[in-house]
Design an enzyme around this catalytic site. Structure first.
Site, PDB file in Angstrom:
ATOM      1  N   HIS A   1      -3.643   2.292   8.630  1.00  0.00           N
ATOM      2  CA  HIS A   1      -3.318   2.409  10.048  1.00  0.00           C
ATOM      3  C   HIS A   1      -2.454   3.645  10.318  1.00  0.00           C
ATOM      4  CE1 HIS A   1      -4.913  -1.510  10.201  1.00  0.00           C
ATOM      5  NE2 HIS A   1      -3.811  -2.229  10.228  1.00  0.00           N
TER       6      HIS A   1
ATOM      7  N   GLN B   1       9.852  -5.414   8.775  1.00  0.00           N
ATOM      8  CA  GLN B   1      10.130  -5.567   7.337  1.00  0.00           C
ATOM      9  C   GLN B   1      11.586  -5.232   7.035  1.00  0.00           C
ATOM     10  OE1 GLN B   1       9.049  -6.703   4.646  1.00  0.00           O
ATOM     11  NE2 GLN B   1       6.814  -6.808   4.734  1.00  0.00           N
TER      12      GLN B   1
ATOM     13  N   SER C   1      -5.575   1.687  -2.498  1.00  0.00           N
ATOM     14  CA  SER C   1      -4.891   2.031  -1.242  1.00  0.00           C
ATOM     15  C   SER C   1      -3.834   3.122  -1.366  1.00  0.00           C
ATOM     16  CB  SER C   1      -4.264   0.773  -0.636  1.00  0.00           C
ATOM     17  OG  SER C   1      -3.251   0.275  -1.482  1.00  0.00           O
TER      18      SER C   1
ATOM     19  N   SER D   1       1.700  -0.466  -5.435  1.00  0.00           N
ATOM     20  CA  SER D   1       0.783  -0.651  -4.325  1.00  0.00           C
ATOM     21  C   SER D   1       0.122  -2.014  -4.468  1.00  0.00           C
ATOM     22  CB  SER D   1      -0.275   0.447  -4.338  1.00  0.00           C
ATOM     23  OG  SER D   1      -0.956   0.470  -3.098  1.00  0.00           O
TER      24      SER D   1
ATOM     25  N   HIS E   1      -7.625  -9.020   3.336  1.00  0.00           N
ATOM     26  CA  HIS E   1      -6.726  -8.577   2.265  1.00  0.00           C
ATOM     27  C   HIS E   1      -7.365  -8.581   0.879  1.00  0.00           C
ATOM     28  CE1 HIS E   1      -2.807  -7.501   0.668  1.00  0.00           C
ATOM     29  NE2 HIS E   1      -3.080  -8.301  -0.334  1.00  0.00           N
TER      30      HIS E   1
ATOM     31  N   HIS F   1       0.804  -1.225   0.000  1.00  0.00           N
ATOM     32  CA  HIS F   1       0.000   0.000   0.000  1.00  0.00           C
ATOM     33  C   HIS F   1       0.842   1.283   0.000  1.00  0.00           C
ATOM     34  CE1 HIS F   1      -3.166  -2.825   0.973  1.00  0.00           C
ATOM     35  NE2 HIS F   1      -2.516  -3.202   2.056  1.00  0.00           N
TER      36      HIS F   1
ATOM     37  N   ASN G   1       4.550 -11.075   9.095  1.00  0.00           N
ATOM     38  CA  ASN G   1       3.258 -10.994   9.779  1.00  0.00           C
ATOM     39  C   ASN G   1       3.307 -11.599  11.173  1.00  0.00           C
ATOM     40  OD1 ASN G   1       0.244 -10.489   9.647  1.00  0.00           O
ATOM     41  ND2 ASN G   1       0.275 -12.697  10.068  1.00  0.00           N
TER      42      ASN G   1
ATOM     43  N   ASP H   1      -0.242  -4.346  14.491  1.00  0.00           N
ATOM     44  CA  ASP H   1      -0.823  -3.779  13.258  1.00  0.00           C
ATOM     45  C   ASP H   1      -2.212  -4.363  13.013  1.00  0.00           C
ATOM     46  OD1 ASP H   1      -1.497  -4.171  10.431  1.00  0.00           O
ATOM     47  OD2 ASP H   1       0.516  -3.610   9.854  1.00  0.00           O
ATOM     48  N   ASN H   2      -2.300  -5.684  12.924  1.00  0.00           N
ATOM     49  CA  ASN H   2      -3.586  -6.312  12.606  1.00  0.00           C
ATOM     50  C   ASN H   2      -4.638  -5.957  13.654  1.00  0.00           C
ATOM     51  OD1 ASN H   2      -1.413  -7.551  11.292  1.00  0.00           O
ATOM     52  ND2 ASN H   2      -2.477  -9.500  11.054  1.00  0.00           N
TER      53      ASN H   2
ATOM     54  N   CYS I   1      -6.222  -1.955  13.182  1.00  0.00           N
ATOM     55  CA  CYS I   1      -7.636  -2.000  12.770  1.00  0.00           C
ATOM     56  C   CYS I   1      -8.532  -1.353  13.818  1.00  0.00           C
ATOM     57  CB  CYS I   1      -8.068  -3.442  12.506  1.00  0.00           C
ATOM     58  SG  CYS I   1      -7.275  -4.145  11.040  1.00  0.00           S
TER      59      CYS I   1
ATOM     60  N   ASP J   1       3.286  -7.661   0.070  1.00  0.00           N
ATOM     61  CA  ASP J   1       2.138  -7.607   0.977  1.00  0.00           C
ATOM     62  C   ASP J   1       0.962  -8.268   0.268  1.00  0.00           C
ATOM     63  OD1 ASP J   1      -0.044  -7.003   2.576  1.00  0.00           O
ATOM     64  OD2 ASP J   1       0.420  -4.879   2.783  1.00  0.00           O
TER      65      ASP J   1
ATOM     66  N   SER K   1       5.459  -2.641  12.270  1.00  0.00           N
ATOM     67  CA  SER K   1       5.430  -3.575  11.143  1.00  0.00           C
ATOM     68  C   SER K   1       6.648  -3.374  10.240  1.00  0.00           C
ATOM     69  CB  SER K   1       4.177  -3.354  10.301  1.00  0.00           C
ATOM     70  OG  SER K   1       3.031  -3.437  11.100  1.00  0.00           O
TER      71      SER K   1
ATOM     72  N   LYS L   1       4.214  -7.453  14.889  1.00  0.00           N
ATOM     73  CA  LYS L   1       3.426  -7.133  13.693  1.00  0.00           C
ATOM     74  C   LYS L   1       1.975  -7.542  13.920  1.00  0.00           C
ATOM     75  CE  LYS L   1       1.668  -6.995   9.451  1.00  0.00           C
ATOM     76  NZ  LYS L   1       0.270  -7.357   9.201  1.00  0.00           N
TER      77      LYS L   1
ATOM     78  N   GLU M   1       4.360  -9.359   4.256  1.00  0.00           N
ATOM     79  CA  GLU M   1       3.737  -8.531   5.284  1.00  0.00           C
ATOM     80  C   GLU M   1       2.505  -9.139   5.944  1.00  0.00           C
ATOM     81  OE1 GLU M   1       4.651  -5.457   6.304  1.00  0.00           O
ATOM     82  OE2 GLU M   1       2.847  -4.522   7.104  1.00  0.00           O
TER      83      GLU M   1
HETATM   84  P1  NAI Z   1      -6.478 -14.642  11.375  1.00  0.00           P
HETATM   85  O1  NAI Z   1      -6.192 -15.947  10.773  1.00  0.00           O
HETATM   86  O2  NAI Z   1      -5.866 -14.261  12.681  1.00  0.00           O
HETATM   87  O3  NAI Z   1      -8.058 -14.417  11.543  1.00  0.00           O
HETATM   88  C1  NAI Z   1      -9.033 -14.824  10.634  1.00  0.00           C
HETATM   89  C2  NAI Z   1     -10.154 -15.459  11.441  1.00  0.00           C
HETATM   90  O4  NAI Z   1     -11.279 -15.710  10.580  1.00  0.00           O
HETATM   91  C3  NAI Z   1      -9.756 -16.801  12.061  1.00  0.00           C
HETATM   92  O5  NAI Z   1      -9.949 -16.768  13.467  1.00  0.00           O
HETATM   93  C4  NAI Z   1     -10.682 -17.808  11.375  1.00  0.00           C
HETATM   94  O6  NAI Z   1     -11.059 -18.867  12.240  1.00  0.00           O
HETATM   95  C5  NAI Z   1     -11.854 -16.946  10.982  1.00  0.00           C
HETATM   96  N1  NAI Z   1     -12.660 -17.479   9.872  1.00  0.00           N
HETATM   97  C6  NAI Z   1     -12.247 -18.155   8.757  1.00  0.00           C
HETATM   98  N2  NAI Z   1     -13.301 -18.484   7.991  1.00  0.00           N
HETATM   99  C7  NAI Z   1     -14.411 -18.009   8.616  1.00  0.00           C
HETATM  100  C8  NAI Z   1     -15.797 -18.029   8.308  1.00  0.00           C
HETATM  101  N3  NAI Z   1     -16.264 -18.650   7.233  1.00  0.00           N
HETATM  102  N4  NAI Z   1     -16.648 -17.416   9.183  1.00  0.00           N
HETATM  103  C9  NAI Z   1     -16.205 -16.808  10.304  1.00  0.00           C
HETATM  104  N5  NAI Z   1     -14.873 -16.762  10.637  1.00  0.00           N
HETATM  105  C10 NAI Z   1     -14.001 -17.352   9.805  1.00  0.00           C
HETATM  106  O7  NAI Z   1      -6.072 -13.554  10.262  1.00  0.00           O
HETATM  107  P2  NAI Z   1      -5.877 -11.977  10.491  1.00  0.00           P
HETATM  108  O8  NAI Z   1      -4.451 -11.693  10.769  1.00  0.00           O
HETATM  109  O9  NAI Z   1      -6.932 -11.508  11.397  1.00  0.00           O
HETATM  110  O10 NAI Z   1      -6.133 -11.452   8.999  1.00  0.00           O
HETATM  111  C11 NAI Z   1      -7.410 -11.506   8.380  1.00  0.00           C
HETATM  112  C12 NAI Z   1      -7.303 -10.867   6.987  1.00  0.00           C
HETATM  113  O11 NAI Z   1      -6.977  -9.477   7.122  1.00  0.00           O
HETATM  114  C13 NAI Z   1      -6.198 -11.436   6.121  1.00  0.00           C
HETATM  115  O12 NAI Z   1      -6.629 -11.418   4.775  1.00  0.00           O
HETATM  116  C14 NAI Z   1      -5.054 -10.451   6.311  1.00  0.00           C
HETATM  117  O13 NAI Z   1      -4.140 -10.511   5.252  1.00  0.00           O
HETATM  118  C15 NAI Z   1      -5.799  -9.157   6.367  1.00  0.00           C
HETATM  119  N6  NAI Z   1      -5.168  -8.019   7.055  1.00  0.00           N
HETATM  120  C16 NAI Z   1      -5.709  -6.782   6.788  1.00  0.00           C
HETATM  121  C17 NAI Z   1      -5.228  -5.656   7.410  1.00  0.00           C
HETATM  122  C18 NAI Z   1      -5.799  -4.329   7.094  1.00  0.00           C
HETATM  123  O14 NAI Z   1      -5.245  -3.321   7.518  1.00  0.00           O
HETATM  124  N7  NAI Z   1      -6.899  -4.230   6.393  1.00  0.00           N
HETATM  125  C19 NAI Z   1      -4.118  -5.725   8.385  1.00  0.00           C
HETATM  126  C20 NAI Z   1      -3.653  -7.067   8.625  1.00  0.00           C
HETATM  127  C21 NAI Z   1      -4.169  -8.157   7.987  1.00  0.00           C
END
Ligand code: NAI
Length: 434
Positions: free
Chosen positions: A355, A367, A83, A78, A303, A55, A183, A192-193, A197, A133, A363, A188, A158
């Site tokens: 963020h 990196q 983003s 990006s 993501h 991003h 990650n 960050d996550n 958020c 990322d 984070s 991280k 990332e």
């Molecule tokens: P995580 O693996 O810690 O959490 C995902 C959760 O979703 C898990 O607990 C899992 O059991 C649950 N899950 C899976 N399928 C499901 C369903 N059908 N119904 C309900 N729950 C379900 O992953 P994390 O780190 O929370 O990341 C989630 C996403 O966010 C990823 O795609 C990651 O790359 C992205 N991300 C986005 C950020 C942003 O700033 N927008 C920052 C960091 C990560």
């Protein structure tokens, strides 16, 4: 190879504004500034040609300029079509760095931008490091330019979703270079996550809709790190939050935090706001769209854009899309309106600015340490996925304490021996979960 284009941004005249914000961000990114001090004079990344796909925000600009101060050459794109902060991209282009990024590009342009980052300068020298990322740059190199793999030291990744792809490749025996999973540094994903958020989700919904948050009902799908931060963000704004989960541990955690945990089909009927945070696909789909209340807001903070079934809304149902403003669209299903944010792409970067700098400093310090490790020490690594050692994770945290006035206790020798650590750390065993 493509013809050389030095950079492509929306509007270079935004550079001065971008520069001012970069300077403000630097003050909030003590980890990166400390690495500049520690490794800048020796130019530890000299010779590294790092292609980055992450991003293109103000915070990322501070990362890019840190890598350059450490001696690297850098090209950037990006990792999401919405983003980029155009003033950040402009400032980076104005500094003479090859950046290919603007907010609101299409998918073809997205691929074009990544492709430009593979070859450096007039003499088209190929990249020798990847900083990614989500894995789109990694996949382009592995699948479309495999001849470049041999010249690349390694890659650092990332996010949860990108890391997931790397472990799959490792399992299948098709990971062709060492990879560092940024990650899963504690500093991280647990910051960050989660805390990122917690700040940026409600910010995005507010900037997009100006809707009154307090008193509303929101459903957060997924209670991992991102879901935990998202649920807190909403709760702190006075929203009643319902969580959905597949994992009994995360479901129990949500319940212990005082959130209701329901199936989406149960919760959807009372939702004013639905947020997907699962990293999984097809979470919100036809049956849920049909069950939503009029004017419900639906967005994704994971993501990729496949958590919400946008294909059904845009195609199978017959498109009813009606743009309110960029990244805010109204659809009408069974006579009721649904507000979709950022076309189902990650909302905090599509509708807000991602963020805050301070959490991104954590984070991006990881990196940068990952890039240093892979550049200076790549012989030590096999074609596997690694996380940074705990002493570096603790170092990242340590670099962020002073800025926020944290005082740390120091063990005496006797205490250290009693709990089985050294006075300098690491302070926890590998299996500790924080
Ligand atoms: P995580 O693996 O810690 O959490 C995902 C959760 O979703 C898990 O607990 C899992 O059991 C649950 N899950 C899976 N399928 C499901 C369903 N059908 N119904 C309900 N729950 C379900 O992953 P994390 O780190 O929370 O990341 C989630 C996403 O966010 C990823 O795609 C990651 O790359 C992205 N991300 C986005 C950020 C942003 O700033 N927008 C920052 C960091 C990560």
């Amino acid at each position: 190879e493509t013809a050389y284009v030095k950079n492509k941004v929306k509007d270079i005249s935004l550079a001065a504004w971008g520069r001012k914000e970069i300077e403000l961000a630097e003050a909030e990114m003590p980890g990166l500034m400390a690495l500049r001090k520690e490794y800048g004079p020796s130019k530890i990344l000299k010779g590294a040609r790092i292609a980055g796909c992450l991003h293109m925000t103000i915070q990322t600009a501070v990362l890019i300029e840190t890598l350059i101060e450490l001696g690297a050459e850098v090209t950037w794109s990006s990792c999401n079509i919405f983003s980029t902060q155009d003033h950040a991209a402009a400032a980076i282009a104005d500094a003479g760095i090859s950046v290919y990024a603007w907010k609101g590009m299409n998918e073809k342009e997205f691929d074009w931008c990544i492709e430009q980052t593979l070859f450096f300068g007039e003499d088209r020298k190929p990249l020798n490091m990847i900083l990614d990322d989500g894995g789109d740059l990694t996949n382009m190199v592995f699948d479309k330019y495999p001849e470049l793999i041999a010249g690349i030291n390694g890659l650092s990744e990332e996010t949860t979703t990108g890391v997931h792809r790397l472990y799959e490749r490792m399992k299948a025996g098709t990971l062709p270079m060492p990879a560092i999973n940024v990650n899963d540094s504690v500093t991280k994903s647990k910051f960050d996550n989660k805390y990122g958020c917690r700040e940026s989700l409600v910010d995005a919904i507010r900037r997009a809709t100006d809707v009154m948050m307090a008193g509303k009902v929101a459903v957060v799908c997924g209670y991992g790190d991102v879901g935990k931060g998202s649920a807190d963000s909403l709760r702190n704004a006075g929203v009643r939050v319902i969580v959905t989960e597949i994992d009994p541990i995360c479901a129990l955690q949500a319940a212990m935090e005082g959130f209701e945990v329901k199936k989406l089909t149960t919760a959807i009927k009372e939702a004013d706001i639905v947020v997907t945070a699962t990293g999984n696909k097809n979470i919100v789909r036809e049956q849920h769209f049909r069950a939503l209340k009029d004017k419900a807001i639906v967005c994704n903070i994971g993501h990729f854009d496949n958590e919400i079934d946008m294909a059904w809304l845009n195609g199978a149902y017959g498109s009813t899309k009606n743009e309110i403003k960029p990244q805010v669209d109204k659809y009408t299903v069974d006579g009721k309106d649904i507000i979709i944010l950022a076309e189902g792409r990650l909302v905090n970067l599509g509708c807000a600015t991602g963020h805050p700098s301070f959490v991104m400093s954590n984070s991006f310090t990881n990196q940068t340490l990952a890039q240093i490790e892979l550049w200076t020490n790549d012989d030590a690594y096999e074609n596997k996925v690694y996380t940074l050692p705990k002493h570096l994770d603790e170092k990242v945290a340590r670099l962020h304490l002073e800025k926020i006035g944290v005082e740390l206790e120091v063990l005496d020798q006797d205490q250290a021996e009693y709990i089985g650590v050294t006075v300098e750390g690491p302070f926890k065993p590998e299996y500790y979960r924080y």
